[in-house]
Design an enzyme around this catalytic site. Structure first.
Site: not given
Ligand code: PLP
Length: 409
Positions: A141, A235-236, A210, A384
């Site tokens: 990401f 939040y997921k 992560d 997705r």
């Molecule tokens: C959703 C997600 C994020 C989100 O980061 P924020 O700082 O909350 O915006 C980061 N890394 C991964 C791998 C994600 O899936």
């Protein structure tokens, strides 16, 4: 044909022991397959937020830092997340965004490894023990990659993007830290956390995982597998609400040496001593920085109540059953060649989502959403679908595949 899958869905829903949890969420007739972007609203949250705002803030005001447990919320809520990721209490602190926690963890990992240029001044010179490389998941990401790059510059390291499969071959005496995703956000591929962590340790490096797309959907086993540091969002699959604070795990035996690059007064051993010199607090709470975002934090605490008595193993079993059934319905309903799954078929390599490659995926997703099937479009050609076992049922899955077939036929 379509009737037999609908019947199968009804039969699976009838024996689904997690099916009753759906009633604990605010949902409508839509098939919500986007819980891996923003989890649905748990019914326990609005009343709690109302109480936090009106009574705790409105009436008690500053007394709430003690009397309503505001000050200790980051550690207390960390301990609620701990069993969901296989961690004993006292190792997780909730604070800040995932992005910020990636920064703390990657710089902290390089420092734990005795790596970088040893000065943290980014001049690339001098005595860091030769560990001057950070490996990062090349398919990550984006935020993780951007922050790892900045962390590398700050610590005088080189950043080397590699796919998770390439990590064992890329590790060596120069590796300080490795930042990996447990589940790939695009394809839904589940990476082998136990064996990659072991390989990283064999090379003398520090592993940062992560967990954004795994926590709340499948077992993680942080303690069992000796993970050093981990971060994740809430939040997921944890349904904490938009922008709810993230968390940082620091393995207990590493805590005394964890040197956060963001020391704040909240991570001080004596925060109200207001001393000019920084002395880190003991334990996970040295991962804190400044004043916690209490409204989001306590909404998250209420959201986590749905996990009372829920086993992560049962969640994982249902997740795999849902994604298996979705793939089965898609291959039965959708015209040959219209979509292609990029999510691994093997259970050991699958997270809690299915990603389908499809031409005009953006347009197809728009039409799916118009027809009440909510997923995500990911550039350039990915549909997705995230499956949150707490509130997605097999009937939802059959309907999603049926509507997709109608759109792509
Ligand atoms: C959703 C997600 C994020 C989100 O980061 P924020 O700082 O909350 O915006 C980061 N890394 C991964 C791998 C994600 O899936």
């Amino acid at each position: 044909m379509s009737e037999s899958y609908a019947e199968k869905a009804a039969a699976l829903d009838a024996v689904d022991e997690l099916g009753k949890l759906r009633a604990q969420f605010v949902l409508d007739d839509a098939v919500y397959l986007d819980g891996n972007s923003l989890g649905a609203l748990p019914r326990s949250v609005p009343g709690r937020v109302e109480d936090v705002v009106r009574r705790q803030w409105g009436s008690l005001r500053i007394r709430s830092w003690d009397e309503s447990g505001w000050w200790t919320a980051p550690e207390r809520i960390g301990d609620l997340i701990a069993p969901l990721v296989g961690a004993a209490a006292g190792q997780i602190v909730v604070s800040d965004s995932t992005s910020v926690n990636v920064f703390k963890a990657v710089v902290g990992a390089v420092r734990l490894a005795g790596g970088g240029d040893g000065h943290g001044d980014g001049d690339g010179e001098g005595g860091g023990g030769g560990r001057d490389e950070i490996l990062v998941d090349a398919t990550t990401f984006p935020t993780d990659g951007y922050i790892a790059a900045s962390a590398a510059r700050l610590t005088g390291c080189t950043l080397r993007p590699v796919t998770p499969d390439e990590v064992p071959g890329a590790l060596g005496p120069r590796t300080a830290a490795v930042l990996l995703n447990h589940v790939d956000y695009r394809t839904g591929r589940l990476h082998d956390l136990p064996s990659l962590t072991a390989a990283i340790h064999d090379a003398g490096a520090v592993a940062v995982w992560d967990l954004c797309h795994s926590a709340g959907a499948l077992p993680v086993g942080l303690d069992e597998h000796g993970v050093d540091l981990a971060v994740g969002c809430t939040y997921k699959y944890l349904n904490g609400g938009p922008g709810s604070p993230a968390y940082l795990y620091v393995r207990r035996d590493l805590q005394p040496r964890f040197d956060s690059p963001l020391p704040g007064w909240n991570s001080h051993a004596d925060p109200f001593g207001m001393t000019p010199d920084f002395t880190p607090a003991p334990g996970a709470l040295r991962g804190r920085v400044g004043t916690p975002d209490i409204l989001s934090m306590l909404a998250l605490e209420a959201a986590l109540e749905v996990w009372d008595g829920v086993s992560v193993a049962a969640v994982r079993a249902k997740s795999l059953a849902l994604t298996d059934f979705f793939l089965e319905c898609v291959s039965a309903y959708v015209p040959e060649g219209a979509v292609e799954s990029v999510t691994p078929a093997a259970h050991a390599e699958r997270g809690s989502q299915v990603a389908l490659r499809c031409s005009d995926a953006g347009g197809v997703m728009r039409r799916l959403i118009e027809r009440g099937v909510v997923g995500d479009f990911r550039e350039p050609d990915i549909l997705r679908f995230g499956f949150t076992p707490l509130y997605v049922g097999f009937g939802d899955v059959e309907r999603a595949a049926r509507v997709l077939a109608e759109i792509t036929s």
